[in-house]
Scaffold this motif. Sequence first.
Motif, PDB file in Angstrom:
ATOM      1  N   HIS A   1      33.582  40.978  63.505  1.00  0.00           N
ATOM      2  CA  HIS A   1      34.228  42.224  63.920  1.00  0.00           C
ATOM      3  C   HIS A   1      34.661  42.954  62.639  1.00  0.00           C
ATOM      4  O   HIS A   1      35.711  42.680  62.076  1.00  0.00           O
ATOM      5  N   GLY A   2      33.815  43.867  62.169  1.00  0.00           N
ATOM      6  CA  GLY A   2      34.108  44.546  60.909  1.00  0.00           C
ATOM      7  C   GLY A   2      33.492  43.807  59.729  1.00  0.00           C
ATOM      8  O   GLY A   2      32.698  42.868  59.885  1.00  0.00           O
ATOM      9  N   ASP A   3      33.879  44.228  58.532  1.00  0.00           N
ATOM     10  CA  ASP A   3      33.294  43.688  57.309  1.00  0.00           C
ATOM     11  C   ASP A   3      34.089  42.497  56.784  1.00  0.00           C
ATOM     12  O   ASP A   3      35.294  42.385  56.998  1.00  0.00           O
ATOM     13  N   LEU A   4      33.385  41.636  56.056  1.00  0.00           N
ATOM     14  CA  LEU A   4      34.047  40.573  55.314  1.00  0.00           C
ATOM     15  C   LEU A   4      34.615  41.146  54.016  1.00  0.00           C
ATOM     16  O   LEU A   4      34.052  42.073  53.430  1.00  0.00           O
ATOM     17  N   THR A   5      35.717  40.579  53.565  1.00  0.00           N
ATOM     18  CA  THR A   5      36.324  40.983  52.300  1.00  0.00           C
ATOM     19  C   THR A   5      36.779  39.737  51.539  1.00  0.00           C
ATOM     20  O   THR A   5      37.058  38.700  52.150  1.00  0.00           O
ATOM     21  N   PRO A   6      36.878  39.820  50.195  1.00  0.00           N
ATOM     22  CA  PRO A   6      37.481  38.703  49.465  1.00  0.00           C
ATOM     23  C   PRO A   6      38.893  38.473  49.984  1.00  0.00           C
ATOM     24  O   PRO A   6      39.675  39.412  50.158  1.00  0.00           O
ATOM     25  N   ALA A   7      39.239  37.227  50.261  1.00  0.00           N
ATOM     26  CA  ALA A   7      40.506  36.928  50.931  1.00  0.00           C
ATOM     27  C   ALA A   7      41.710  37.028  50.011  1.00  0.00           C
ATOM     28  O   ALA A   7      42.824  37.282  50.481  1.00  0.00           O
ATOM     29  N   HIS A   8      41.500  36.846  48.702  1.00  0.00           N
ATOM     30  CA  HIS A   8      42.657  36.715  47.819  1.00  0.00           C
ATOM     31  C   HIS A   8      42.515  37.556  46.556  1.00  0.00           C
ATOM     32  O   HIS A   8      42.702  37.086  45.442  1.00  0.00           O
ATOM     33  N   GLY A   9      42.170  38.829  46.727  1.00  0.00           N
ATOM     34  CA  GLY A   9      42.078  39.717  45.573  1.00  0.00           C
ATOM     35  C   GLY A   9      40.761  39.579  44.840  1.00  0.00           C
ATOM     36  O   GLY A   9      39.792  39.016  45.363  1.00  0.00           O
ATOM     37  N   PRO A  10      40.686  40.092  43.609  1.00  0.00           N
ATOM     38  CA  PRO A  10      39.439  40.017  42.831  1.00  0.00           C
ATOM     39  C   PRO A  10      38.918  38.593  42.745  1.00  0.00           C
ATOM     40  O   PRO A  10      39.668  37.673  42.438  1.00  0.00           O
ATOM     41  N   ASP A  11      37.621  38.437  43.020  1.00  0.00           N
ATOM     42  CA  ASP A  11      37.056  37.094  43.143  1.00  0.00           C
ATOM     43  C   ASP A  11      35.558  37.182  42.847  1.00  0.00           C
ATOM     44  O   ASP A  11      34.784  37.681  43.665  1.00  0.00           O
ATOM     45  N   ASP A  12      35.141  36.715  41.688  1.00  0.00           N
ATOM     46  CA  ASP A  12      33.745  36.841  41.273  1.00  0.00           C
ATOM     47  C   ASP A  12      32.796  36.145  42.242  1.00  0.00           C
ATOM     48  O   ASP A  12      31.745  36.687  42.600  1.00  0.00           O
ATOM     49  N   VAL A  13      33.136  34.928  42.655  1.00  0.00           N
ATOM     50  CA  VAL A  13      32.263  34.176  43.554  1.00  0.00           C
ATOM     51  C   VAL A  13      32.113  34.912  44.880  1.00  0.00           C
ATOM     52  O   VAL A  13      30.996  35.115  45.387  1.00  0.00           O
ATOM     53  N   ALA A  14      33.245  35.335  45.472  1.00  0.00           N
ATOM     54  CA  ALA A  14      33.204  36.028  46.761  1.00  0.00           C
ATOM     55  C   ALA A  14      32.475  37.367  46.644  1.00  0.00           C
ATOM     56  O   ALA A  14      31.697  37.741  47.528  1.00  0.00           O
ATOM     57  N   GLU A  15      32.690  38.096  45.549  1.00  0.00           N
ATOM     58  CA  GLU A  15      32.052  39.404  45.401  1.00  0.00           C
ATOM     59  C   GLU A  15      30.548  39.288  45.181  1.00  0.00           C
ATOM     60  O   GLU A  15      29.778  40.103  45.688  1.00  0.00           O
ATOM     61  N   ARG A  16      30.109  38.273  44.436  1.00  0.00           N
ATOM     62  CA  ARG A  16      28.661  38.057  44.279  1.00  0.00           C
ATOM     63  C   ARG A  16      28.027  37.721  45.624  1.00  0.00           C
ATOM     64  O   ARG A  16      26.938  38.197  45.960  1.00  0.00           O
ATOM     65  N   ALA A  17      28.728  36.879  46.415  1.00  0.00           N
ATOM     66  CA  ALA A  17      28.209  36.520  47.725  1.00  0.00           C
ATOM     67  C   ALA A  17      28.137  37.748  48.641  1.00  0.00           C
ATOM     68  O   ALA A  17      27.154  37.941  49.349  1.00  0.00           O
ATOM     69  N   LEU A  18      29.170  38.570  48.614  1.00  0.00           N
ATOM     70  CA  LEU A  18      29.176  39.781  49.452  1.00  0.00           C
ATOM     71  C   LEU A  18      28.048  40.709  49.089  1.00  0.00           C
ATOM     72  O   LEU A  18      27.386  41.290  49.969  1.00  0.00           O
ATOM     73  N   GLU A  19      27.806  40.890  47.807  1.00  0.00           N
ATOM     74  CA  GLU A  19      26.726  41.772  47.370  1.00  0.00           C
ATOM     75  C   GLU A  19      25.381  41.300  47.918  1.00  0.00           C
ATOM     76  O   GLU A  19      24.568  42.096  48.386  1.00  0.00           O
TER      77      GLU A  19
END
Length: 278
Positions: free
Chosen positions: A256-274
């Motif tokens: 329901h909606g978009d995923l976001t990094p859960a805890h602020g700037p996060d290289d691993v989460a942002e690479r995965a999101l991209e």
Amino acid sequence: MAYLAAALALVSASAQHSGAAVERLKAFETEHGRALPAAVREWYSLAEARTILEPSDNGDHVYAVDELGGSATYYWPGDDDEWPEDLDEQEERHFDPVAMGLLPFLEENQGVYCLAVRLDGSDDPPVVLSWDGVQPDTWQPHASRFSEWVHTRVWDLPLLRGSGTLKGGLKEVTAADLEVLARRLRERPSTTTDSPSPGPAQVWRRFAGTDAGDDQRVLLLSPHTDGGTWTVYFWAASDDLLVDLVTAVRSVLTLHGDLTPAHGPDDVAERALERLNS
């Protein structure tokens, strides 16, 4: 560590005992005239018992071994059972939780709730929860065993505080959906928290990866209100594993909606999101 080896393995911690803690546990049993449950004694004999469960200085307050079994205070509104407008008129009452079969061991960092072991005579007793601190009654079931709660506590920490975590919402999740997810992933223990206000209990359901095991983790939180949105956390040890995990869950559940990094700037989460959004 018969009861808690799995939790220690999750955090790569040693089972180093503290002689001082062992002596304090013996003193507790002498003072209260009752043996501690084996699983509780096993955990609290560890030198790192507190820091494993709460590594943050400003996090929840996990009781030190010498705080176990202390008396507690609560406030009573008075003979008419109605809370007075002036808080100073509330009656302060003291009680002994151990005498009532309770062993409090954690207070949420803002005092919202307290956790305790139910001293029911078993070696690995259940964990119960009380809202608004330590109370003489109104304790609700939370985890079926103390060792299970310890395991879920350390299992949840990367999801709720660590890097490599994505957060999102889910549309309705049915029992059939959960059955399919359990077949595709590896189900881990669940915990339950009744709502402090009218509404359904919130269930925290946990799943690990099929091949990567606990290097991939999914935490599903059911809503506290009827018809509310579920919350989902994804954590993995690398962006490759995180992409694979989200993809697997998306094949079963609708975000329901978009995923976001859960805890602020996060290289691993942002690479995965991209990669997930490409």
